[in-house]
Design a protein around this motif. Structure first.
Motif, PDB file in Angstrom:
ATOM      1  N   SER A   1      -9.027  -8.160  10.646  1.00  0.00           N
ATOM      2  CA  SER A   1      -8.524  -6.679  10.377  1.00  0.00           C
ATOM      3  C   SER A   1      -7.213  -6.529   9.543  1.00  0.00           C
ATOM      4  O   SER A   1      -6.577  -5.426   9.353  1.00  0.00           O
ATOM      5  N   THR A   2      -6.301  -7.653   9.481  1.00  0.00           N
ATOM      6  CA  THR A   2      -5.246  -7.610   8.734  1.00  0.00           C
ATOM      7  C   THR A   2      -5.019  -8.743   7.740  1.00  0.00           C
ATOM      8  O   THR A   2      -5.870  -9.735   7.594  1.00  0.00           O
ATOM      9  N   PHE A   3      -3.905  -8.545   7.079  1.00  0.00           N
ATOM     10  CA  PHE A   3      -3.377  -9.757   6.218  1.00  0.00           C
ATOM     11  C   PHE A   3      -1.963 -10.089   6.569  1.00  0.00           C
ATOM     12  O   PHE A   3      -1.317  -8.946   6.976  1.00  0.00           O
ATOM     13  N   ILE A   4      -1.640 -11.310   6.808  1.00  0.00           N
ATOM     14  CA  ILE A   4      -0.191 -11.471   7.332  1.00  0.00           C
ATOM     15  C   ILE A   4       0.356 -12.280   5.997  1.00  0.00           C
ATOM     16  O   ILE A   4      -0.201 -13.222   5.700  1.00  0.00           O
TER      17      ILE A   4
ATOM     18  N   CYS B   1      -0.233  -0.542   0.384  1.00  0.00           N
ATOM     19  CA  CYS B   1      -0.719  -0.921  -0.982  1.00  0.00           C
ATOM     20  C   CYS B   1      -2.134  -1.677  -0.948  1.00  0.00           C
ATOM     21  O   CYS B   1      -2.719  -1.060  -0.212  1.00  0.00           O
ATOM     22  N   THR B   2      -2.438  -1.841  -2.091  1.00  0.00           N
ATOM     23  CA  THR B   2      -3.635  -2.683  -2.208  1.00  0.00           C
ATOM     24  C   THR B   2      -3.387  -3.944  -2.467  1.00  0.00           C
ATOM     25  O   THR B   2      -2.547  -4.487  -3.098  1.00  0.00           O
TER      26      THR B   2
ATOM     27  N   CYS C   1      -4.516  -1.462   2.168  1.00  0.00           N
ATOM     28  CA  CYS C   1      -3.777  -1.941   3.398  1.00  0.00           C
ATOM     29  C   CYS C   1      -2.656  -0.960   3.708  1.00  0.00           C
ATOM     30  O   CYS C   1      -1.929  -0.173   2.842  1.00  0.00           O
ATOM     31  N   THR C   2      -2.708  -0.794   5.018  1.00  0.00           N
ATOM     32  CA  THR C   2      -1.758   0.375   5.582  1.00  0.00           C
ATOM     33  C   THR C   2      -0.885  -0.429   6.704  1.00  0.00           C
ATOM     34  O   THR C   2      -1.236  -1.420   7.082  1.00  0.00           O
TER      35      THR C   2
ATOM     36  N   THR D   1      -8.557  -2.659   5.080  1.00  0.00           N
ATOM     37  CA  THR D   1     -10.145  -2.112   5.022  1.00  0.00           C
ATOM     38  C   THR D   1     -10.425  -2.148   3.545  1.00  0.00           C
ATOM     39  O   THR D   1      -9.642  -2.160   2.641  1.00  0.00           O
ATOM     40  N   PRO D   2     -11.687  -2.556   3.249  1.00  0.00           N
ATOM     41  CA  PRO D   2     -12.225  -2.671   2.066  1.00  0.00           C
ATOM     42  C   PRO D   2     -12.000  -1.496   1.190  1.00  0.00           C
ATOM     43  O   PRO D   2     -12.154  -0.345   1.690  1.00  0.00           O
TER      44      PRO D   2
END
Length: 137
Positions: free
Chosen positions: A52-55, A76-77, A87-88, A125-126
């Protein structure tokens, strides 16, 4: 903390063309807008994906323009493995969070390197699919 070296600008020009494709799963392209100018920017980044995330590691610190832009906008995206993600919730996290998410060589690299800027975590999220008609192609 010192900012990125002068050679980073040249590297970014090449990396932004390669990053985000499915053949380069470590690298992604982060798209954001300038806080004052409103100009669109694309920054190549290395990502640690979770379900569910990017780090994202912050080797140049929390004060880089792209980090400040993303935090100011609240998101951002990111284009990763050929897909776009919205991305939020940009949140600073510590090394323990990154280590828990990382695997293999990435985990070993994080464990061995001090990251004084820490890490930025983004909920993902996509992004909605755009048809050829919508995108102008």
């Amino acid at each position: 903390m010192a900012g990125p070296p002068a050679s980073a600008k040249q590297f970014n020009k090449v990396a932004v063309r390669l990053a985000g494709h499915r053949f380069f799963p470590l690298w992604a392209v982060l798209r954001h807008q300038g806080r004052s100018s409103g100009k669109d920017y694309a920054t190549p980044i290395a990502v640690i994906p979770t379900p569910s995330t990017f780090i994202i590691a912050l080797p140049w610190g929390r004060g880089t323009d792209w980090v400040r832009n993303v935090r100011a906008a609240g998101g951002c995206t990111i284009r990763w493995k050929g897909r776009e993600f919205t991305c939020t919730e940009p949140t600073f996290v510590d090394k323990a969070v990154a280590l828990a998410a990382a695997k293999g060589m990435t985990r070993r690299a994080i464990d061995r390197r001090d990251m004084p800027g820490g890490f930025l975590q983004l909920t993902r999220t996509p992004a909605p699919e755009h048809s050829a008609m919508q995108s102008g192609w």
